[in-house]
Design a protein around this motif. Structure first.
Motif, mmCIF file in Angstrom:
data_model
loop_
_atom_site.group_PDB
_atom_site.id
_atom_site.type_symbol
_atom_site.label_atom_id
_atom_site.label_comp_id
_atom_site.label_asym_id
_atom_site.label_seq_id
_atom_site.Cartn_x
_atom_site.Cartn_y
_atom_site.Cartn_z
ATOM 1 N N ALA A 1 7.078 -4.918 5.587
ATOM 2 C CA ALA A 1 7.197 -5.511 4.172
ATOM 3 C C ALA A 1 5.821 -5.613 3.426
ATOM 4 O O ALA A 1 5.610 -5.053 2.318
ATOM 5 C CB ALA A 1 7.844 -6.933 4.161
ATOM 6 N N ARG A 2 4.832 -5.913 4.399
ATOM 7 C CA ARG A 2 3.464 -5.883 3.873
ATOM 8 C C ARG A 2 2.865 -4.330 3.253
ATOM 9 O O ARG A 2 2.198 -4.398 2.611
ATOM 10 C CB ARG A 2 2.402 -6.656 4.956
ATOM 11 C CG ARG A 2 2.674 -8.058 4.865
ATOM 12 C CD ARG A 2 2.000 -8.800 5.997
ATOM 13 N NE ARG A 2 2.109 -10.351 5.941
ATOM 14 C CZ ARG A 2 1.685 -11.205 6.907
ATOM 15 N NH1 ARG A 2 1.029 -10.813 7.843
ATOM 16 N NH2 ARG A 2 1.940 -12.370 6.620
ATOM 17 N N HIS A 3 3.273 -3.395 4.323
ATOM 18 C CA HIS A 3 2.789 -2.269 3.822
ATOM 19 C C HIS A 3 3.617 -1.701 2.462
ATOM 20 O O HIS A 3 2.920 -1.265 1.487
ATOM 21 C CB HIS A 3 3.264 -1.214 5.069
ATOM 22 C CG HIS A 3 2.955 0.207 4.708
ATOM 23 N ND1 HIS A 3 4.060 1.187 4.224
ATOM 24 C CD2 HIS A 3 1.963 1.051 4.811
ATOM 25 C CE1 HIS A 3 3.409 2.246 3.948
ATOM 26 N NE2 HIS A 3 2.372 2.304 4.492
ATOM 27 N N LYS A 4 4.978 -2.183 2.362
ATOM 28 C CA LYS A 4 5.652 -1.776 1.311
ATOM 29 C C LYS A 4 5.078 -2.802 0.090
ATOM 30 O O LYS A 4 5.277 -2.107 -1.179
ATOM 31 C CB LYS A 4 7.059 -2.149 1.332
ATOM 32 C CG LYS A 4 7.627 -0.913 2.582
ATOM 33 C CD LYS A 4 7.427 0.508 1.886
ATOM 34 C CE LYS A 4 7.838 1.361 2.855
ATOM 35 N NZ LYS A 4 7.225 1.562 4.350
ATOM 36 N N VAL A 5 4.647 -3.587 0.231
ATOM 37 C CA VAL A 5 4.029 -4.653 -0.871
ATOM 38 C C VAL A 5 2.533 -3.725 -1.359
ATOM 39 O O VAL A 5 2.642 -3.719 -2.809
ATOM 40 C CB VAL A 5 3.410 -6.096 -0.479
ATOM 41 C CG1 VAL A 5 2.718 -6.778 -1.643
ATOM 42 C CG2 VAL A 5 4.576 -6.804 -0.148
ATOM 43 N N GLY A 6 1.776 -3.414 -0.547
ATOM 44 C CA GLY A 6 0.773 -2.324 -0.932
ATOM 45 C C GLY A 6 1.372 -1.099 -1.858
ATOM 46 O O GLY A 6 0.833 -0.933 -2.811
ATOM 47 N N VAL A 7 2.611 -0.527 -1.261
ATOM 48 C CA VAL A 7 3.047 0.630 -1.997
ATOM 49 C C VAL A 7 3.786 0.221 -3.454
ATOM 50 O O VAL A 7 3.367 0.730 -4.391
ATOM 51 C CB VAL A 7 4.327 1.281 -1.091
ATOM 52 C CG1 VAL A 7 4.961 2.409 -1.999
ATOM 53 C CG2 VAL A 7 3.504 1.883 0.224
ATOM 54 N N GLN A 8 4.212 -1.087 -3.533
ATOM 55 C CA GLN A 8 4.628 -1.587 -4.580
ATOM 56 C C GLN A 8 3.653 -1.680 -5.859
ATOM 57 O O GLN A 8 3.624 -1.332 -6.626
ATOM 58 C CB GLN A 8 5.221 -3.086 -4.503
ATOM 59 C CG GLN A 8 6.777 -3.264 -4.236
ATOM 60 C CD GLN A 8 6.848 -4.535 -4.334
ATOM 61 O OE1 GLN A 8 6.306 -5.581 -4.003
ATOM 62 N NE2 GLN A 8 7.989 -4.920 -4.945
ATOM 63 N N ALA A 9 2.427 -1.946 -5.056
ATOM 64 C CA ALA A 9 1.175 -2.367 -6.203
ATOM 65 C C ALA A 9 0.693 -0.968 -6.756
ATOM 66 O O ALA A 9 0.488 -0.668 -7.819
ATOM 67 C CB ALA A 9 0.056 -3.180 -5.464
ATOM 68 N N LEU A 10 0.869 0.188 -5.706
ATOM 69 C CA LEU A 10 0.256 1.223 -6.112
ATOM 70 C C LEU A 10 1.495 1.902 -7.192
ATOM 71 O O LEU A 10 1.029 2.616 -7.973
ATOM 72 C CB LEU A 10 0.526 2.249 -4.914
ATOM 73 C CG LEU A 10 0.571 3.657 -4.861
ATOM 74 C CD1 LEU A 10 -0.718 4.496 -5.571
ATOM 75 C CD2 LEU A 10 0.667 4.490 -3.677
ATOM 76 N N GLY A 11 2.685 1.736 -6.906
ATOM 77 C CA GLY A 11 3.600 2.411 -7.923
ATOM 78 C C GLY A 11 3.336 1.514 -9.282
ATOM 79 O O GLY A 11 3.501 2.509 -10.421
#
Length: 589
Positions: free
Chosen positions: A299-309
């Motif tokens: 989930a923490r990796h994907k939160v970073g990806v969320q921020a990128l998106g």
């Protein structure tokens, strides 16, 4: 005026040309039957981009203006959300990188990462649903019994059911050891009682069942976090034949009124207000936190990806506005300061993407690569997860704020939709462990546990890229190399300081941890832009006249000149962490 369109060219370039996913992953046994390479990447990205741009993006403002609401123990999601989630499920995107034995597509994590960037760039509130569900399925896959996997995973991976994670309680926050939720043994199951808060997509009607993962304590559990267990608590109980049974004793109490991500139902969840919710132990008793961290790291990796998106969406909207808005007789994109803001946004987005995508490949190598290489790859991804979550989410606040600023006064009013990116992304430094927790984790656990050995390995790779940039014989690449060299010297010095302070006075190291995390993010972001510039230079030397490659080099130049100097400032703060930060009296604040 700025409808989201996925940056397919940059995504393709990273996956196929910079990361060379076909050779890095395509030869691994787990992927040999599914194919990895440019043809697959193109097909997948085209289909995902169409779904994101045509179906999810138009619902971004809908969810912001018509938020999820909770009435009489049930949640209603914004118009169009249910259908959009069904389309994600039908396209196979929910479990694209999940085990094909349990309904997944079996593809590398990089494709899951690309999908999540698109969903969140188009509509962050909606993109949270598949993100949390995939994480819950991963936890069951890693720690569940075979019977549990057979019961839940296929329907979760295909999007027929959805999953959540239930950690936080009122008054507990990140201190999970003081939670009050209870689990009482009862035959082959447990009775769960208690209340959880901030539960993302905690209830809805978008799927026929919701599989909650819930942290709770047994009656005789040890004190603190050592006494936490993890339970599977379905919204509807599942019969032996896989059909749905009676409604479980778990209900939403309310939906939070939030700064952003209005379309995402962030619920207060009540377990066991009647007879107690039926739950099933996942993993071992009193080992729940370790099980949950399987999900948390993903989930923490994907939160970073969320921020990128969200950052990419903000950049696209700002650039479109700047091209259309005329002031002083010219479009404002020609104004030097507006150009500065847009270039800052663009270079940061591309640096963020390079870091997140590179480490998505590392995740697969850690889990599916050659056995002898896995420990080193796991150490690397462990080190980089707090940087990806922390640095990307901090930078995203700057990028989305600049996106608003480019709009001027029109950015401050809601009709343009520019402010929504800033409001939505503001949650990313907070949830899945605040960025202070990420920074402390980076320094005290990840850097400290091996005395900086993994960081040294990564810095060796940065130095190798610097050598290649210097050897290219091009003034632009030489300039990038010089900027990276200065930033590397700062990183080496700051790392020495932090490691020494960990031994001398851990509080000083923790006081420096946020600055060190940010410094590390800026350096590695610049490193990945340098790698991209090298590939682009090779393509141009080989005869390509694609302006995309020229732009890649120019973006890396800008980042080196205008962004990498921030490393020196963070390094200075690390060096000064023993000063007033430590001696300042609390009562003076």
């Amino acid at each position: 005026m700025g409808t989201y369109r996925a940056p397919i060219e940059d995504m393709n370039f990273l996956i196929d040309e910079v990361l060379d996913a076909e050779n890095a992953l395509g030869t691994l046994p787990d992927f040999a039957d599914y194919g990895v390479g440019s043809e697959l990447t193109t097909v997948l990205l085209d289909e995902a981009a169409k779904l994101a741009g045509d179906e999810l993006a138009p619902l971004r403002r809908v969810g912001d203006e018509q938020p999820a609401i909770c009435t009489d123990g049930a949640v209603t999601t914004p118009p169009g959300y249910d259908a959009a989630l069904r389309q994600l499920a039908e396209g196979g995107w929910i479990g694209i990188s999940s085990d094909p034995r349990y309904g997944g597509q079996g593809l590398p994590e990089i494709y899951n990462t690309v999908g999540h960037e698109m969903w969140n760039g188009a509509n962050m509130a909606l993109g949270l649903a598949p993100m949390l569900s995939s994480g819950a399925a991963l936890a069951i896959h890693a720690h569940g019994t075979e019977a549990q996997k057979q019961t839940y995973l296929e329907k979760m991976n295909t999007g027929q059911w959805m999953g959540t994670m239930n950690l936080t309680e009122s008054g507990a926050g990140s201190d999970l050891g003081v939670m009050k939720a209870k689990a009482v043994p009862e035959g082959d199951h447990y009775r769960i009682s208690g209340q959880k808060i901030y539960i993302t997509w905690g209830d809805h009607q978008s799927t026929e069942n919701i599989i909650h993962l819930v942290l709770a304590k047994l009656p005789d559990a040890p004190e603190g976090s050592r006494g936490i267990s993890l339970f599977i608590v379905p919204k509807f109980l599942v019969n032996d034949d896989g059909s749905l049974g009676e409604r479980n004793d778990v209900y939403p109490v309310s939906c939070e009124h939030k700064l952003g991500i209005h379309g995402s139902p962030t619920c207060v969840m009540a377990f066991g207000d009647d007879e107690g919710a039926i739950g099933y132990l996942l993993g071992e008793e009193n080992r729940g936190l370790a099980c949950m961290f399987t999900m948390m790291n993903e989930a923490r990796h994907k939160v970073g990806v969320q921020a990128l998106g969200a950052s990419e969406g903000s950049l696209q909207k700002a650039a479109a506005y700047a091209r259309d808005r005329v002031q002083g007789g010219v479009p404002i994109i020609e104004h030097p300061d507006v150009k500065r803001m847009l270039l800052t946004m663009k270079s940061l987005c591309e640096a963020m993407r390079g870091l997140a995508y590179t480490e998505a490949v590392t995740m697969d190598l850690a889990h599916r690569g050659p056995q002898e290489d896995r420990p080193l790859q796991q150490s690397r991804i462990d080190l980089m997860i707090p940087v990806i979550k922390g640095w990307l989410s901090e930078v995203a606040q700057e990028v989305t704020s600049l996106g608003l600023q480019v709009h001027g006064g029109m950015g401050f009013v809601e009709e343009t939709g520019a402010a929504q990116y800033l409001r939505d992304v503001r949650i990313t430094p907070i949830y899945e462990g605040t960025n202070g927790i990420q920074a402390a984790d980076l320094v005290s656990r990840k850097l400290g546990r091996d005395g900086g050995a993994t960081m040294e390995e990564m810095m060796t790779e940065v130095n190798a890229t610097i050598t290649r940039l210097q050897a290219a014989g091009d003034a632009r690449l030489t300039g990038i190399a010089e900027s990276l060299t200065r930033a590397m010297a700062d990183q080496e010095n700051a790392t020495r300081i932090v490691l020494a302070e960990l031994k001398e006075d851990p509080n000083v190291a923790l006081g420096a941890s946020f600055e060190y995390m940010m410094q590390t993010g800026y350096l590695f972001g610049g490193w990945h832009l340098g790698r991209s510039a090298l590939v682009a230079f090779d393509r141009l030397k080989s005869g390509s006249d694609n302006p995309f490659y020229e732009a890649k080099i120019a973006t890396a130049q800008y980042y080196g000149e205008q962004i990498l100097p921030r490393c020196a400032a963070h390094a200075g703060a690390v060096a000064g962490a023993r000063g007033a930060l430590q001696s300042f009296q609390q009562e003076w604040i």
